[in-house]
Scaffold this motif. Sequence first.
Motif, PDB file in Angstrom:
ATOM      1  N   LEU A 203       0.802  -1.220   0.000  1.00 51.48           N
ATOM      2  CA  LEU A 203       0.000   0.000   0.000  1.00 51.48           C
ATOM      3  C   LEU A 203       0.842   1.281   0.000  1.00 51.48           C
ATOM      4  N   PRO A 204       1.898   1.398   0.814  1.00 51.17           N
ATOM      5  CA  PRO A 204       2.707   2.630   0.730  1.00 51.17           C
ATOM      6  C   PRO A 204       3.293   2.859  -0.655  1.00 51.17           C
ATOM      7  N   TYR A 205       3.727   1.796  -1.332  1.00 51.75           N
ATOM      8  CA  TYR A 205       4.259   1.935  -2.688  1.00 51.75           C
ATOM      9  C   TYR A 205       3.152   2.332  -3.665  1.00 51.75           C
ATOM     10  N   THR A 206       1.953   1.803  -3.443  1.00 48.39           N
ATOM     11  CA  THR A 206       0.839   2.147  -4.330  1.00 48.39           C
ATOM     12  C   THR A 206       0.484   3.623  -4.213  1.00 48.39           C
ATOM     13  N   ARG A 211       0.628   9.345  -6.071  1.00 47.99           N
ATOM     14  CA  ARG A 211       1.043  10.742  -5.929  1.00 47.99           C
ATOM     15  C   ARG A 211       1.779  11.236  -7.167  1.00 47.99           C
ATOM     16  N   VAL A 212       2.364  10.315  -7.895  1.00 47.09           N
ATOM     17  CA  VAL A 212       3.064  10.691  -9.129  1.00 47.09           C
ATOM     18  C   VAL A 212       2.101  10.745 -10.305  1.00 47.09           C
ATOM     19  N   VAL A 213       1.265   9.714 -10.460  1.00 51.40           N
ATOM     20  CA  VAL A 213       0.484   9.580 -11.690  1.00 51.40           C
ATOM     21  C   VAL A 213      -0.786  10.424 -11.690  1.00 51.40           C
ATOM     22  N   MET A 214      -1.309  10.799 -10.533  1.00 48.42           N
ATOM     23  CA  MET A 214      -2.515  11.621 -10.553  1.00 48.42           C
ATOM     24  C   MET A 214      -2.248  12.993 -11.166  1.00 48.42           C
ATOM     25  N   PRO A 215      -1.225  13.749 -10.717  1.00 48.76           N
ATOM     26  CA  PRO A 215      -0.916  14.981 -11.466  1.00 48.76           C
ATOM     27  C   PRO A 215      -0.402  14.701 -12.868  1.00 48.76           C
ATOM     28  N   LEU A 216       0.304  13.569 -13.054  1.00 50.56           N
ATOM     29  CA  LEU A 216       0.820  13.233 -14.377  1.00 50.56           C
ATOM     30  C   LEU A 216      -0.305  12.960 -15.364  1.00 50.56           C
ATOM     31  N   SER A 217      -1.454  12.527 -14.868  1.00 50.73           N
ATOM     32  CA  SER A 217      -2.581  12.283 -15.770  1.00 50.73           C
ATOM     33  C   SER A 217      -3.068  13.583 -16.408  1.00 50.73           C
ATOM     34  N   ILE A 218      -2.942  14.701 -15.695  1.00 50.02           N
ATOM     35  CA  ILE A 218      -3.283  16.003 -16.281  1.00 50.02           C
ATOM     36  C   ILE A 218      -2.359  16.296 -17.458  1.00 50.02           C
ATOM     37  N   ALA A 267      -3.263  16.814  -3.457  1.00 51.58           N
ATOM     38  CA  ALA A 267      -3.735  16.982  -2.083  1.00 51.58           C
ATOM     39  C   ALA A 267      -4.775  15.924  -1.725  1.00 51.58           C
ATOM     40  N   LEU A 268      -5.629  15.575  -2.672  1.00 48.28           N
ATOM     41  CA  LEU A 268      -6.639  14.547  -2.415  1.00 48.28           C
ATOM     42  C   LEU A 268      -5.996  13.194  -2.156  1.00 48.28           C
ATOM     43  N   VAL A 269      -5.004  12.816  -2.979  1.00 49.04           N
ATOM     44  CA  VAL A 269      -4.325  11.540  -2.779  1.00 49.04           C
ATOM     45  C   VAL A 269      -3.594  11.522  -1.437  1.00 49.04           C
ATOM     46  N   THR A 270      -2.962  12.634  -1.076  1.00 50.14           N
ATOM     47  CA  THR A 270      -2.242  12.710   0.193  1.00 50.14           C
ATOM     48  C   THR A 270      -3.199  12.572   1.378  1.00 50.14           C
TER      49      THR A 270
END
Length: 288
Positions: A203-206, A211-218, A267-270
């Motif tokens: 889970l921590p790795y997921t 945290r990387v791919v959510m902004p990267l999706s934009i 912020a949502l993912v965090t």
Amino acid sequence: MSESIEMTAKAPVRSAPAPRRTTPAPRRRSTRRGPLHPATWAPTTVLVLILGLIWSAIAAEHPYILPELSEVGLALVDRPEVFLTNAWTTLSIALAGVACGAGTAFVLALVMSEVPVVRRALMPLAVVLNVTPVVALAPGLVLAFGFGMTPKVVVTAIITFFPVLINVTTGLRAVPPSVLHVFETLHASRTEVLWRARILYGLPYTFAALRVVMPLSIVGAVVAEFVAAGSTGGLGTMIRNAASTARLESVYAAIACLAAMGVLMLALVTAVERRVLFWHESQRRAST
């Protein structure tokens, strides 16, 4: 006999040592700082003000390179419905793409962790897909899926696929051997080891991957809007059209919307990570 009794009577009587007084240890003050603490927001605020002054100085000398910040703000205020509509279009593509890409990567990582042959077969193909320029795939995707939303979602999914696959695969294999030995001693099945150990340690790795791919999706959605033919909506299309007519205030207003969307998604993912991983050491360290 009388002499021994007399000597015993004259011997000094040793008293028991007095108990030492122990002072309570001083309580440690919590070093956790909330979002309203000056140490949290002051450095960023000062940096933003400095960058704003530099921006204004460059815009005053070179108006064809950077617009005035007031012009960017007026562009957002004058046409908020246009920016909101295009922002929702880009956000829809980003969310659909990250759902497809990250979801597929998570399922494949589970299979690869349990079947080494599948890992050895798929990992080289995933690396090849990751190093292939997505811009080069866009025309073929348009021919395959048409001019609608599908090729843009596929482009975004490809961009977000590899980071999730690598992180989740690493997390599923990060279970300590001592933990696996305990499960083996208890005669646990492979399914129980997967759900109670591997996924828990992964889970921590997921969340790190999210945290990387959510902004990267934009970024993926904007790139898809840039290169996909027939695109009529989205902030990427808006930037492309505004740049072709030298409307710099609209270009940077759209960029500001994209930056705000990326920050909100991060912020949502965090926030979700803090709720789910409250037991993990990383969250306990962050809260002290």
